[in-house]
Design an enzyme around this catalytic site. Structure first.
Site, short mmCIF file in Angstrom:
data_model
loop_
_atom_site.label_atom_id
_atom_site.label_comp_id
_atom_site.label_asym_id
_atom_site.label_seq_id
_atom_site.Cartn_x
_atom_site.Cartn_y
_atom_site.Cartn_z
N TYR A 184 0.98 -1.10 -0.16
CA TYR A 184 -0.08 0.00 0.13
C TYR A 184 0.88 1.14 0.03
O TYR A 184 1.99 1.12 0.41
CB TYR A 184 -0.95 -0.05 1.10
N CYS A 185 0.21 2.26 -0.66
CA CYS A 185 0.92 3.66 -0.61
C CYS A 185 -0.21 4.85 -0.52
O CYS A 185 -1.30 4.48 -0.37
CB CYS A 185 2.03 3.74 -1.61
N THR A 186 0.20 5.94 -0.78
CA THR A 186 -0.70 7.08 -0.69
C THR A 186 -2.05 6.80 -1.57
O THR A 186 -3.22 6.52 -1.20
CB THR A 186 -0.05 8.46 -0.81
N VAL A 213 -4.00 4.24 0.12
CA VAL A 213 -4.79 4.59 1.30
C VAL A 213 -5.94 5.46 1.15
O VAL A 213 -6.88 5.37 2.07
CB VAL A 213 -3.50 5.05 2.32
#
Length: 300
Positions: A184-186, A213
């Site tokens: 996951y990342c922004t 996210v």
């Protein structure tokens, strides 16, 4: 309709003439008086822009007229009207700097070999079916994870995105190669690349959260597996998904709970300092000082 908004999007698709795309996007944004950052490479585009909602809608509509960008997944969040000081549109070797320019291959469907996309709901279904075997793997820089992350996530001590290849090739996470991994990342762009990099290095079951996210928080707020605040690369610095936020960060001066990053008062320094409101009220505390020579730095 002057309500300020921030949009975030990316698209991996082959671009034969990145410079032409840069000129078109720059002219379009200037004509609409938008500010923010757009990175373009032969692999695609990555952008975050701020402005009035009605104007941003015009921008999105115009950008989607380009065949490769027709299916853009645009994430919207509340802005302040001053989220970016200027407009920057640049051509780079990579839209996310992993140092994997030649390794990365894209076609009209996106990155070849990237991990399967899971919607936020599918993430929950995976955890329900596989339990503690599921690993959340943070694809951001370590300072971002200091204020918000998925519960129990693996957080590599990466200071820049380029650190991930070195860390993975060190073998420190080889014990995870047989487990289901949810990266996951922004907003999802870093995990598109990270999931492909992990797969090519022998990680057998790699997923990515579709929309990152941001999209997960839109659906589950603080009621799911996410905890804390989301670091964002604009003047807001953080984004929350409701009022009931768990504070994970700690002040670098007094260790009090906080999620607030501040820019160093030294104008020649781009360091970010994690401070509580009381310590931030003292101007001298905003100087990162020699002991923060390795503090996280961002380019605004």
């Amino acid at each position: 309709m002057r309500e300020p908004k921030v949009i975030l999007f990316y698209c991996f698709t082959p671009l034969e003439d990145p410079e032409a795309i840069r000129l078109w996007q720059g002219t379009l944004c200037e004509s609409l008086a938008l500010t923010g950052r757009i990175l373009i490479s032969r692999h695609g585009i990555n952008a975050t822009l701020g402005g009035p909602m009605a104007v941003l809608k015009k921008y999105v509509k115009a950008t989607k007229t380009y065949p490769g960008f027709h299916g853009l997944d645009v994430k919207w969040s509340q802005g302040t009207g001053r989220d970016f000081p200027r407009l920057r549109v640049r051509v780079r070797d990579e839209v996310v700097s992993f140092g994997a320019t030649e390794e990365l291959k894209v076609d009209a469907e996106g990155i070849i070999g990237a991990g399967a996309h899971l919607s936020p709901r599918e993430v929950h279904e995976l955890v329900q079916s596989r339990g503690d075997d599921v690993v959340f793997f943070d694809g951001r820089n370590a300072f971002e994870a200091a204020i918000g992350r998925f519960r129990g996530a693996i957080v590599p001590q990466a200071q820049t995105t380029r650190d991930f290849v070195r860390i993975l090739e060190s073998g420190v996470y080889d014990h995870l190669k047989s487990r289901p991994i949810v990266t996951y990342c922004t907003g999802g762009v870093r995990c598109e690349v990270l999931s492909a990099v992990m797969t090519s290095r022998g990680f057998g079951e790699v997923y990515q959260i579709d929309g990152g996210v941001v999209r997960y928080g839109e659906e589950y707020g603080n009621r799911g597996f996410w905890e804390g605040s989301l670091f964002v690369f604009d003047e807001r610095l953080t984004q929350e998904f409701g009022d009931d936020v768990t504070t994970l960060g700690h002040c670098e001066r007094c260790d009090a709970p906080t999620s607030h990053y501040y820019n160093c008062a030294n104008l020649s320094c781009r360091a970010l300092i994690l401070l509580c409101d009381e310590c931030a009220a003292h101007h001298s505390s905003l100087d990162c000082g020699p002991r923060h020579a390795n503090a996280p730095r961002v380019t605004k």
